[in-house]
Design an enzyme around this catalytic site. Structure first.
Site, short mmCIF file in Angstrom:
data_model
loop_
_atom_site.label_atom_id
_atom_site.label_comp_id
_atom_site.label_asym_id
_atom_site.label_seq_id
_atom_site.Cartn_x
_atom_site.Cartn_y
_atom_site.Cartn_z
N ASP A 9 42.51 -9.11 -30.87
CA ASP A 9 41.57 -10.22 -30.68
C ASP A 9 40.74 -10.38 -31.96
OD1 ASP A 9 39.74 -12.07 -29.28
OD2 ASP A 9 38.36 -10.36 -29.29
N ASP A 11 37.26 -12.47 -32.37
CA ASP A 11 35.80 -12.45 -32.22
C ASP A 11 35.35 -11.27 -31.37
OD1 ASP A 11 34.89 -15.06 -33.53
OD2 ASP A 11 36.51 -15.73 -32.22
N GLY A 44 41.30 -16.92 -28.78
CA GLY A 44 41.05 -18.19 -28.13
C GLY A 44 40.92 -19.31 -29.13
#
Length: 273
Positions: A9, A11, A44
């Site tokens: 991931d 962030d 995302g």
């Protein structure tokens, strides 16, 4: 079993609170990549918000390096070849947008090129997202979006509002509509809606199969609810020290937080030979 793919991931995981990848983490990732380990950023964000980090890590513009973006709605090589593309239909978006209007919730959609919002008075969270992912904002009325729907594809829709409004929406979103979407809460002020098949875990599973890599050979690192599906899929699921409680519970192991080289430490411990 040796780790052959590391899913990371961005962030709160790869980058620190200053949005930087620390030198120790860069060095660990580059060393793992040089040993033949696939490094897959799973985020995302759209691709516009990933490219600077790919450049820093030496992973950009390659047919053999991969990114999972939009929380699993899109998986592609860093040169642009698409492997997975789960988009939202306009009809699903229209019903969702109608709900947002009825409940007075600020909203937006993201395509591969733009953030679109029907809110003439921009939400500060829309502006924040635009800055974070380097994607321009376009204001359009719902009627305009309807007329031009053949000109874009919807990667995800987002409720972008106060924590109180998102708390309310998270608990009260109608069950008959909830079943139509994959829903993740990426921040207190973001509630994201995607194609039902879209998740980081699903995209990672498909990518691993495409590459001939077993789940036991996959390590995934994350810190929040939208990372849980890939942490659960991976043979070794790693939670950052700054993870939310639910993510800490499902992970196999925990590493340091994003401000103290948690990713670099995990790669050094579990991946590097």
């Amino acid at each position: 079993m040796a780790i052959k793919l590391v899913a990371i991931d961005i962030d709160g995981t790869l980058i620190n609170d200053q949005r930087e990848i620390t030198p120790q983490t860069v060095a660990a990732i580059k060393k793992a990549s040089a040993q033949g380990v696939k490094i897959v950023l799973c985020t995302g964000r759209p691709m516009t918000g990933v490219k600077a980090y790919l450049n820093q890590l030496g992973l950009n513009d390659s047919d053999n390096e991969f990114v999972i973006s939009f929380n699993g709605a899109l998986a592609q090589s860093t040169s642009g070849n698409v492997l997975v593309n789960y988009t939202m239909s306009f009809n699903d978006y229209a019903d969702w947008q109608t709900y947002c209007i009825k409940e007075g919730i600020k909203s937006q959609i993201e395509t591969r090129d733009y953030i679109y919002t029907i809110n003439r008075d921009l939400s500060p969270y829309t502006v924040y997202e635009s800055d974070l992912v380097s994607m321009p904002i376009r204001y359009r009325t719902f009627e305009e979006l309807s007329k031009m729907q053949d000109q874009y594809v919807i990667a995800k829709a987002m409720m972008v509002d106060t924590k109180e409004q998102i708390d309310k929406a998270w608990t009260e979103f109608p069950a008959e509509m909830r079943d139509r979407f994959s829903i993740v809460r990426s921040e207190d002020f973001y509630l994201e809606f995607m194609n039902k098949q879209a998740s980081k875990g699903n995209a990672l599973q498909l990518l691993s199969k495409e590459l001939g890599i077993k789940k036991e050979e996959v390590m995934a690192l994350g810190n929040a609810q939208n990372d849980d599906s890939m942490i659960e899929f991976a043979g070794l699921g790693v939670a950052m020290g700054n993870s939310i409680p639910d993510t800490l519970k499902i992970a196999d192991v925990t590493t340091s937080d994003n401000n103290h080289d948690g990713v670099g430490q995990a790669i050094a411990k579990y991946v590097l030979k």
